[in-house]
Write an enzyme that holds these catalytic residues in place. Structure first.
Site, mmCIF file in Angstrom:
data_model
loop_
_atom_site.group_PDB
_atom_site.id
_atom_site.type_symbol
_atom_site.label_atom_id
_atom_site.label_comp_id
_atom_site.label_asym_id
_atom_site.label_seq_id
_atom_site.Cartn_x
_atom_site.Cartn_y
_atom_site.Cartn_z
ATOM 1 N N ASP A 216 34.338 -1.748 99.093
ATOM 2 C CA ASP A 216 34.579 -2.857 100.009
ATOM 3 C C ASP A 216 34.070 -4.182 99.425
ATOM 4 O OD1 ASP A 216 35.344 -3.531 102.856
ATOM 5 O OD2 ASP A 216 33.284 -4.263 102.883
ATOM 6 N N GLU A 267 29.718 11.167 84.820
ATOM 7 C CA GLU A 267 28.901 12.388 84.688
ATOM 8 C C GLU A 267 29.580 13.562 85.370
ATOM 9 O OE1 GLU A 267 24.916 11.878 86.173
ATOM 10 O OE2 GLU A 267 24.748 9.941 85.151
HETATM 11 C C1 NOJ Z 1 37.040 -5.472 103.994
HETATM 12 C C2 NOJ Z 1 37.388 -4.433 104.998
HETATM 13 O O1 NOJ Z 1 38.644 -3.896 104.676
HETATM 14 C C3 NOJ Z 1 37.364 -5.107 106.341
HETATM 15 O O2 NOJ Z 1 37.871 -4.272 107.347
HETATM 16 C C4 NOJ Z 1 35.957 -5.536 106.629
HETATM 17 O O3 NOJ Z 1 35.950 -6.247 107.845
HETATM 18 C C5 NOJ Z 1 35.418 -6.440 105.532
HETATM 19 N N1 NOJ Z 1 35.704 -5.934 104.221
HETATM 20 C C6 NOJ Z 1 33.921 -6.593 105.647
HETATM 21 O O4 NOJ Z 1 33.286 -5.381 105.325
#
Ligand code: NOJ
Length: 556
Positions: A216, A267
């Site tokens: 993310d 790994e």
């Molecule tokens: C990207 C994620 O896909 C989204 O849903 C989220 O709100 C933001 N990152 C923050 O984590």
């Protein structure tokens, strides 16, 4: 020739180190997929129960959005504990059962890792709040003194991605940085403890048999917050951020973190995979996708494009070139949990620009309000054509739950039921992302259309009665059966990661893959002649030897 081209069909696909290169990956938003315990939230046993559905759909892997303990300030992307399951969604035993069921059906498992920020309920953040200014506990996050005579102004005027200021004040007067919601404090990745903690988490899930990770906001971890902090106006004046000099987006040092992760991934046998969610300029995506880094990066270009032959061809060409240069395979996405569903985008009169904009430092724009201008039929027809084109491309295709049912964005969610912080932090200007996160319809009737026995956490529209899985299974021409057939054929036709463009009218895209598999899409307003060959599948009925508008056909 690529490695997968040399060995496209290994004896045991579960041991194939290249499995990800051309995988069809199905994204599950767990709280909205299937609810086994009837509490209104989807859960892990619900997913386990649907493994036969996923196997029949024909996907190679499943990516689970966060299922960790969370107050759901941002749909689970506010993580309280990275090595546990939200008790409302199950337990670690349930996780193991789900992973085993997926694996025995030949489906890989990718989990979401949220390393830029934790939730404000994470043990470390609680400790930071309880500890004094300057303490080791505070240095795991990004705390600063305020500005102004009494420090009552934030350290800078930066805005958070979800709207509102990016700094929040704590009782002793300091401020902490949150690029997203205030409930999502940003980690300080210069702190070795943070680095070690995430290595432990990656190992924890890898040891449990997880095959890969979706990272993310992968482009935000490295930050240079040397004072004085630039103002928003100064940052905006710097342009596209192609030099890696922005204080938090896409800095070059971020790749040092992923190089460490790659050592850990390698790994394992087969090596664990990773895909970066990095809303960066296309020219800077390659480093995230390099074999020394995460290995793959999402390409959101198609998702941001109008249904247009010229634009699609440019995007495909550029991304295949880039993939060839980095050694990664390309990724393709038309829908995910953050954007208006593609069946809806393509049915709106205006270009979708703005309906699917990412975290580029300029904020997100989501236009969940879609009625009354939406042409549902046209949108779905184009969505099926675009999906089929995408599934014929070399590289991996990421599908989002519900698109196989042709679901539209749910626009009619009362404001009081909306959950997304992008709605609540933008004074109702932006509808937010709830419309693509409504629990799935499994049956035509019954409580919550078969999602669970206890209702659904977001209201489902009446039209779910006809789009439910149970209805579509009985209809040979349904979108569900269309996806099943497309994925089955894709699995059989899949071959070396190459594509040859064939001559076609301007509004048509026609290409061939090694072995003779052809895909042809008519983006124009007039029917065109189908090329020679045996038709394998089409996104809509064909008109004799003609390919109607907004239609894709595959031939061999
Ligand atoms: C990207 C994620 O896909 C989204 O849903 C989220 O709100 C933001 N990152 C923050 O984590």
């Amino acid at each position: 020739m690529t490695a997968s081209a040399q060995q496209p069909f290994p004896a045991d696909p579960m041991r194939d180190p290249h499995w990800w290169r051309q995988a069809a990956v199905y994204q599950i938003y767990p709280r909205s997929f299937s609810d086994a315990n009837g509490d209104g939230l989807g859960d892990l046993p619900g997913i386990t129960a649907k493994v036969p559905y996923l196997a029949q759909l024909g996907v190679d892997a499943v990516w689970l959005s966060p299922f960790y303990p969370s107050a759901l300030a941002d749909g689970g992307y506010d993580v309280d504990d990275y090595r546990a399951v939200d008790p409302r969604l199950g337990s670690l035993d349930d996780f193991d059962d789900m992973a085993a069921a997926l694996h025995s059906a030949g489906i890989k498992l990718i989990v979401d890792i949220v390393p830029n920020h934790s939730s404000n309920r994470h043990a470390w953040f609680r400790e930071a709040l309880a500890s004094p200014k300057g303490s080791a506990a505070r240095s795991r996050y990004i705390f600063r003194d305020g500005t102004g005579p009494d420090g009552s102004l934030p350290p800078s005027d930066w805005q958070s991605v979800f709207g509102g200021g990016a700094w929040e004040r704590v009782p002793d007067g300091q401020w902490y940085l949150h690029l997203f919601a205030p409930e999502q404090p940003d980690f300080n990745w210069e702190n070795p403890e943070v680095r070690a903690e995430f290595l432990t988490t990656l190992r924890f899930w890898s040891d449990r048999g997880v095959d890969g990770f979706r990272i993310d906001v992968a482009h935000a971890l490295a930050k240079d917050l040397t004072e004085p902090l630039a103002t928003s106006a100064e940052l905006a004046a710097e342009g596209e951020g192609l030099d890696g000099a922005h204080p938090f987006w896409d800095r070059d040092e971020v790749h040092g973190i992923y190089a460490e992760w790659r050592e850990l991934f390698n790994e394992y046998n087969p090596p664990r995979t990773a895909v970066a969610e990095a809303w960066v300029h296309a020219s800077r995506r390659g480093r995230y996708a390099s074999p020394e880094g995460l290995g793959q990066a999402f390409n959101f270009d198609l998702l941001q494009a109008d249904f247009d032959a010229v634009r699609f061809r440019e995007i495909i060409t550029a991304n295949l070139e880039q993939a060839a240069a980095t050694g990664a395979s390309s990724t393709w996405v038309l829908s995910n949990h953050d954007v208006v569903r593609h069946a809806t985008r393509y049915g709106l009169p205006s270009a979708p620009a703005g309906s699917a904009k990412g975290q580029d430092g300029k904020g997100w724009v989501f236009s969940g309000g879609t009625e009354p201008d939406l042409d549902r039929g046209l949108g779905l027809r184009r969505a099926r054509a675009a999906t089929m084109l995408m599934l014929a491309l070399p590289g991996s295709a990421y599908l989002y739950q519900g698109e196989e049912l042709g679901l539209h964005e749910v626009a009619a969610i009362p404001d009081a039921d909306r959950q997304d912080p992008t709605f609540h932090r933008n004074a109702g200007v932006d509808k937010g992302r709830d419309g693509c996160r409504v629990p799935l319809p499994w049956t035509a009737d019954g409580p919550s259309f078969g999602f669970g026995t206890g209702g659904a956490h977001l209201p489902q529209p009446d039209e779910f009665a006809s789009t439910a899985v149970s209805e579509q299974e009985q209809d040979g021409s349904s979108t569900l059966n269309f996806y099943r057939r497309a994925l089955e054929l894709r699995g059989k036709q899949q071959t070396a990661e190459e594509l040859e463009w064939l001559e076609s009218p301007a509004a048509v895209l026609h290409f061939r893959r090694p072995g003779g598999w052809q895909s042809i899409t008519n983006f124009g307003a007039e029917a065109v002649e189908l090329p020679e060959g045996t038709v394998l599948h089409s996104s809509a009925g064909l008109d004799g030897g003609l390919l109607p508008p907004d239609t894709t056909a595959w031939l061999a």
